[in-house]
Structures are given as C-alpha cells and as structure tokens.
Design an enzyme around this catalytic site. Structure first.
Site, PDB file in Angstrom:
ATOM      1  N   GLY A   1       0.818  -1.212   0.000  1.00 18.42           N
ATOM      2  CA  GLY A   1       0.000   0.000   0.000  1.00 18.42           C
ATOM      3  C   GLY A   1       0.854   1.266   0.000  1.00 18.42           C
TER       4      GLY A   1
ATOM      5  N   LYS B   1       8.111   0.661   5.544  1.00 16.28           N
ATOM      6  CA  LYS B   1       7.000   1.480   5.057  1.00 16.28           C
ATOM      7  C   LYS B   1       5.683   0.917   5.515  1.00 16.28           C
ATOM      8  CE  LYS B   1       4.423  -0.011   2.567  1.00 16.28           C
ATOM      9  NZ  LYS B   1       3.503  -0.780   1.730  1.00 16.28           N
ATOM     10  N   THR B   2       4.783   1.663   5.957  1.00 13.63           N
ATOM     11  CA  THR B   2       3.353   1.359   6.086  1.00 13.63           C
ATOM     12  C   THR B   2       2.686   2.424   6.951  1.00 13.63           C
ATOM     13  OG1 THR B   2       1.583  -0.135   6.769  1.00 13.63           O
ATOM     14  CG2 THR B   2       3.627  -0.349   8.005  1.00 13.63           C
TER      15      THR B   2
ATOM     16  N   LYS C   1     -26.384  16.983  15.895  1.00  9.92           N
ATOM     17  CA  LYS C   1     -27.486  16.075  15.547  1.00  9.92           C
ATOM     18  C   LYS C   1     -27.053  14.695  15.060  1.00  9.92           C
ATOM     19  CE  LYS C   1     -28.135  17.942  10.888  1.00  9.92           C
ATOM     20  NZ  LYS C   1     -29.002  18.584   9.945  1.00  9.92           N
ATOM     21  N   TYR C   2     -25.755  14.468  14.895  1.00 10.34           N
ATOM     22  CA  TYR C   2     -25.346  13.159  14.377  1.00 10.34           C
ATOM     23  C   TYR C   2     -24.340  12.478  15.289  1.00 10.34           C
ATOM     24  CZ  TYR C   2     -27.093  14.624   9.772  1.00 10.34           C
ATOM     25  OH  TYR C   2     -27.872  15.033   8.733  1.00 10.34           O
TER      26      TYR C   2
ATOM     27  N   GLY D   1      -5.647   0.495   9.047  1.00 11.05           N
ATOM     28  CA  GLY D   1      -4.808  -0.162  10.056  1.00 11.05           C
ATOM     29  C   GLY D   1      -5.303  -1.578  10.109  1.00 11.05           C
ATOM     30  N   ARG D   2      -4.782  -2.369   9.164  1.00  8.21           N
ATOM     31  CA  ARG D   2      -5.333  -3.695   8.928  1.00  8.21           C
ATOM     32  C   ARG D   2      -5.155  -4.637  10.121  1.00  8.21           C
ATOM     33  NH1 ARG D   2      -3.083  -5.663   3.596  1.00  8.21           N
ATOM     34  NH2 ARG D   2      -1.141  -5.202   4.657  1.00  8.21           N
TER      35      ARG D   2
ATOM     36  N   ARG E   1       1.202  -5.729  -4.990  1.00 10.64           N
ATOM     37  CA  ARG E   1       1.249  -6.647  -3.858  1.00 10.64           C
ATOM     38  C   ARG E   1       1.683  -8.061  -4.241  1.00 10.64           C
ATOM     39  NH1 ARG E   1      -0.523  -4.518   0.802  1.00 10.64           N
ATOM     40  NH2 ARG E   1      -2.071  -2.844   0.748  1.00 10.64           N
TER      41      ARG E   1
ATOM     42  N   TYR F   1      -7.724   5.727   2.118  1.00 10.23           N
ATOM     43  CA  TYR F   1      -7.095   6.137   0.862  1.00 10.23           C
ATOM     44  C   TYR F   1      -6.860   7.649   0.836  1.00 10.23           C
ATOM     45  CZ  TYR F   1      -8.320   1.378  -0.185  1.00 10.23           C
ATOM     46  OH  TYR F   1      -8.410   0.009  -0.112  1.00 10.23           O
ATOM     47  N   GLU F   2      -7.661   8.400   1.613  1.00  8.21           N
ATOM     48  CA  GLU F   2      -7.526   9.868   1.648  1.00  8.21           C
ATOM     49  C   GLU F   2      -6.159  10.314   2.152  1.00  8.21           C
ATOM     50  OE1 GLU F   2      -9.905   8.060   2.776  1.00  8.21           O
ATOM     51  OE2 GLU F   2     -11.852   8.880   2.202  1.00  8.21           O
ATOM     52  N   GLY F   3      -5.522   9.453   2.986  1.00 10.50           N
ATOM     53  CA  GLY F   3      -4.274   9.904   3.616  1.00 10.50           C
ATOM     54  C   GLY F   3      -3.036   9.204   3.098  1.00 10.50           C
ATOM     55  N   ARG F   4      -3.225   8.122   2.339  1.00 16.72           N
ATOM     56  CA  ARG F   4      -2.066   7.298   1.981  1.00 16.72           C
ATOM     57  C   ARG F   4      -1.139   7.940   0.964  1.00 16.72           C
ATOM     58  NH1 ARG F   4      -3.457   1.095   0.751  1.00 16.72           N
ATOM     59  NH2 ARG F   4      -3.886   2.039  -1.266  1.00 16.72           N
TER      60      ARG F   4
ATOM     61  N   ASP G   1       0.163   1.950   8.487  1.00 21.81           N
ATOM     62  CA  ASP G   1      -0.459   1.254   9.623  1.00 21.81           C
ATOM     63  C   ASP G   1       0.377   1.358  10.900  1.00 21.81           C
ATOM     64  OD1 ASP G   1      -2.264   0.551   7.725  1.00 21.81           O
ATOM     65  OD2 ASP G   1      -1.994  -1.608   7.878  1.00 21.81           O
TER      66      ASP G   1
ATOM     67  N   ASP H   1       5.203  -7.841   5.407  1.00 23.83           N
ATOM     68  CA  ASP H   1       5.198  -8.949   4.449  1.00 23.83           C
ATOM     69  C   ASP H   1       6.296  -8.760   3.398  1.00 23.83           C
ATOM     70  OD1 ASP H   1       3.049 -10.336   5.561  1.00 23.83           O
ATOM     71  OD2 ASP H   1       1.564  -9.159   4.474  1.00 23.83           O
TER      72      ASP H   1
END
Ligand code: FBP
Length: 550
Positions: A78, A199-200, A239-240, A248-249, A142, A421-424, A202, A173
C-alpha cells in the site's frame, strides 16, 4: 505537467539529514543479533544472514570512495507518504558515492522484477517527485515474492542490468520477502545485496530498532485533520453520531494516534477487545451505553473511531478465521471446484460447529470477506468490510431495544465514514519527508558498506534531525514463526498496540472524560511552512514512547 502552487513551493524543500549522513562516514558494528523468537528454527532457515550485528554510521573526516554500482528499487504494498523521498534519498546517496552509479526502478511492485518491467530513474524524474505523495514514480503492487522460480527470474534481469543491490520498500510482508530473497541470493553467491526499508501507514512495522514506519506520521495527521473537521461539524449541528473507520489492517496504531490528536467520545482499540475477550455484542453495548449516557444529558451527538482490523481482533472471529485458514488450506482443491454461489454453505458445513454458528450469523458480505477475498499474502481485506456501518447499525438496534424498555430516550442519527485512501498519498509532512529521505540515503550507505539482509534504520527521531542515528538492522532479527496457509512460516513479527505502552495508557487516562464531555480537539491541516515546533513535530505516539524511555 500541471502542478499545484504548494507542490511547486515544496519541490525546493531540502529534507533534513542526520549529521552522519552529511559527509563521509564509518560503519560501527554492534553485537550479533538473535531473531525475535524461534531462534533455532530461524537460524536453520537463514544460515547465511542470521545473527548479523546491528550497525550504525558515525561521521569521519574525508571521503568514502566507492566502486560503481547499479541498484534496483521496488515499492511494495500500500502507498505511504514519503515513498518518493526514499527514492530521492537513495538516488542522491548513490550519486554522491559515485556519479556513475545508476538506479533502476521495477514497475508496479515486486511483479516488475519477476516480469522484467523496469525504467532507469534519472535526476529529472527524481526532481519532479521530490517531497510529493504517492508512489507513482514507479508504481506499487502486492505480488508476493516467495518462490525460487520468481527469485531466479528476478536474478536474470538483475544480471542483465548489472544490478548489484536491490532496495525493497515495504511493510512486514514485503520485508519478510526481502529477507528470504537476501538469504537465497547469498546462498547461491548471486552477488546481489538486498536491503529493506520500513514502510506502512499502519505503523505496525516497528520494534526496538525501527522506531516507526514511514507514512504513519502524515497519514495520521491527515485523518486527524478530517476527524477534527467532523467533530467541529458534530459540535455545531449537534445532531449526528459519526462512526469513522480508519485504516490499520492488523493493528490499531492509526486509530489510537488519531484519538490522541482529536479526543473523540469513543475509540475502539482492537488489541484491547482481544485482551478483554470481548464479543461483538460487548462492543455494541459499550458504544450504546456512551450514546445513552450523553443522550440523558441532551447530547445526541458524538464521534466514534473504529480501527479497520477490529473484526479480526474479536476472539471468536479470530478463532473462526484460524479455522477457515486451516480448513481452506487442506481442502483447497475441493473448494476450488465448488461454484462461487455455494461456497459459503460449503464453508459452514466444513467448519467446527462453534465457528460455523458465528459464520452463519454474520451478514453475507462480511462472511464472504472473511472467507473468500484474501490479498496475495493471505490477509483478510478489512478495508472492504464496512465495520463502522455494522457497529452503528447494531448500536441502533440495541438503543431501540433500550427505548422499548424505557432505558433510553434520545435521538440516534448516524453518519459513517472511512478514512484510508484519503491519507495514503498525501504530500509528506516534514517528518516523513526528512525521515524518508534519510532512510533512502541510509540504504545507499548500507549498499556501499556491502551489507545484505539489512533494513535501513533511522533512530532518535524525536530529537532534531541532525541528531538522528542512521544504520541498519538485520531483518532476521525481526522474524518469528507464524502459521500461514496452514504451515509455520518465518515472518516479521507485527507490532501491535501495547496495552501497557505509554500511548495507550495516555488514552486510557482520559477515556472516561472524553466519553462524557465534548472534549474534541481540531488539529487542522499539516503545516509545511512555519515554525519548527508546528511543522516538524512527530506523532503523539512517538513522543509518548520516547518520553517513557527517558
Ligand atoms: P501496507 O501494509 O502494504 O502498507 O498497506 C496497508 C493498507 O493501507 C491497510 O491499511 C489497508 O487495509 C490496505 O493497505 C488496503 O490495501 P489495498 O491498497 O490493496 O486496498
């Protein structure tokens, strides 16, 4: 090429380097090392690369002559912010050692080595990608490097390009594969060194020698910015209840770090769920009770953080996955003959009864994800399981029951989000830009020092970059044996959140207060220009871990 004003300004950012990497250096060797566990078995599997000493670099006067060397580089797994800077640091380091040195990039991950897909990385290319996010300079993938055929096929292209060293930038891995490859090339005297880089996003590739994996800093800052924005919206609209799943698998470091940065009402930590032997119903009851307590004070809003790997930490689900893995490993051929639409039933029949009952109680999408759609390393693809929605829906059911029983009288409107995916691929923070450039530069020096089977390491990272300590750690030192596809295999031990570690303790100290109060913090965006105490600060996780050591 169209580039943004920020990218243009960022292109000239000169990453900070540890003192030892600025000029000539010498290699200082430590004591021989042992693997993390299963020493006798790992030693037998890695006779050529086991027990090497950890090393660090120290500055010396003069120059460090180096023969010409061609190198290859692979981005694996990733994306993580800063990958381009590892390549920039490696490229600049190699050219500094000898301007004739060349760097080749294998395309779209380890598959590029096996399929002989590569490009030569030139200075113009590197300049275009300095301090940018993403892995697009050569792409990533991968493919699992594990068979002798793959290693030999890779060696053909390495020989053809006269490549004497290969740098594999990846997670646990991929670095496990790097370790196996280093051992194999050493055993056949292939004349190819293999170096890994941690790298990761996570954050689960770390240990006493690797303080953090790159990308974690930037990704958690990006997620924390957005969580903070949601919290502000939450506190404005009132209200939410927002349920936010975070990447973070296999470990909950990202979720814990974001919690420390943003102070949400509820944070679920997978490692704690496992340690307390909690069921899905326990988790749902806990979240519902926080919602109900706030509702009793008229606060029908809040924020919940959910790590994407949560489902795998629930002990009953973990037992189910272990049973699935063993059963599918044994019945692989028979299973592949079964029609896809009938596979869930086939699985349920072949599981142990206690696991079959749980399997059948899960929504079909979750059951299929657990059983069928694994990545090439055999991991459950938890990014595809909508755990945040599952929990929110179950909390709604529980609250409805409590309402009927007169135990709850609030409103429960849900919004759910998934940040991964927004931060990777975000533009690396100063920390990641500096750290990655240093890792790449360190890798070039490990190559010049003739090392193989080592991972680049940069330590003392909460001090100013000048005081960082660069060196290398034998990858065999991180290995232990774990069951994969029904067999015991040597793999890098994953670093999970430690429940007696300083970051979790800090969270635990404040958890009750954050559940009740609206104690949100809005961290705002990453700052690239401005005072060092804002732009260069590392994660809370790293700061707390280092404070504890002092
Ligand atoms: P790495 O371990 O390769 O760094 O990737 C981690 C990760 O970002 C996880 O957080 C996420 O579950 C997974 O990748 C998603 O994978 P993919 O990119 O294949 O969708």
């Amino acid at each position: 090429m169209n580039i943004s004003a920020l990218q243009q300004a960022r292109a000239s950012y000169q990453p900070k380097l540890p003192h030892a990497l600025k000029g000539a250096l010498k290699v200082v060797e430590g004591a021989p090392t042992e693997s993390a566990a299963d020493q006798a078995e790992i030693k037998k599997l890695f006779p050529n690369t086991y027990g090497l000493p950890s090393i660090h670099f120290e500055p010396i006067e003069g120059t460090w002559p180096s023969a010409t060397v061609n190198c290859g580089v692979i981005l694996s797994g990733g994306q993580a912010p800063g990958g381009h800077n590892v390549i920039a640091g490696l490229f600049d380091g190699l050219k500094k050692l000898n301007p004739q040195n060349r760097l080749y990039g294998f395309l779209l991950g380890p598959g590029g080595l096996v399929d002989h897909k590569y490009i030569e990385i030139t200075r113009d290319m590197v300049d275009e990608y300095r301090n940018t996010g993403g892995f697009d300079i050569i792409g990533s993938g991968r493919t699992k490097l594990e068979t002798k055929e793959q290693f030999d096929k890779g060696l053909e292209i390495l020989k053809k390009l006269d490549i004497k060293a290969l740098v594999i930038i990846g997670g646990d891995d991929s670095n496990t594969n790097a370790c196996v490859l280093a051992e194999y090339y050493q055993s056949i005297n292939a004349g190819v060194q293999v170096i890994g880089c941690p790298k990761t996003i996570d954050g689960d590739l770390k240990n006493s020698e690797i303080e953090t994996s790159f990308g974690f800093d930037t990704a958690t800052k990006v997620y924390s910015e957005v969580i903070g924005n949601i919290e502000r919206d939450c506190n404005s609209a009132k209200k939410y209840w927002h349920f936010i799943k975070l990447m973070g698998r296999s470990a909950s470091h990202v979720t814990l770090e974001c919690a420390l940065q943003t102070q949400p009402n509820v944070t679920l930590i997978g490692e704690e769920v496992e340690a307390k032997n909690q069921t899905l119903d326990d988790i749902v009851t806990y979240v519902a009770s926080v919602v109900a307590e706030r509702a009793s004070r008229g606060l029908n809003y809040g924020t919940v953080l959910v790590p994407e790997g949560l489902i795998e930490f629930i002990p009953a689900v973990k037992r189910l996955i272990a049973n699935l893995n063993d059963m599918l490993a044994v019945k692989k051929d028979e299973f592949e003959m079964i029609q896809r639409s009938k596979r869930l039933t086939y699985i349920a029949i072949n599981l142990k009864p206690e696991n079959a009952a749980l399997f059948l109680s899960l929504p079909d999408e979750v059951a299929s994800q657990l059983a069928l759609d694994r990545d090439p390393h055999g991991n459950v693809q938890v990014s595809l399981i909508e755990t945040e929605q599952l929990i929110a829906d179950m909390v709604a059911v529980k609250l409805a029951e409590w309402k009927k029983e007169g135990k709850y009288d609030g409103k429960f409107a849900i919004q759910h989000h998934f940040f991964g995916y927004e931060g990777r691929c975000a533009a690396p923070s100063n920390f990641d830009a500096d750290y990655c450039y240093s890792l790449g530069s360190t890798a070039s020096m490990l190559i010049a020092a003739g090392k193989t089977g080592y991972m680049a390491s940069v330590k003392n990272t909460t001090a100013p970059a000048d005081e960082w300590i660069a060196g290398g750690i034998p990858i065999t030192m991180m290995l232990n044996l774990e069951k994969r596809s029904g067999k015991m295999k040597p793999v890098i031990k994953k670093a999970l959140v430690e429940l007696n570690g300083a970051p979790f303790k800090e969270f635990e100290k404040h958890r009750k207060e954050w559940e009740k109060e609206t104690a949100f913090i809005y961290p705002g965006p990453i700052q690239y220009f401005g005072p060092s105490e804002i732009c260069d600060r590392s994660t809370k996780t790293l700061q707390l871990e280092h404070q504890k050591k002092k």
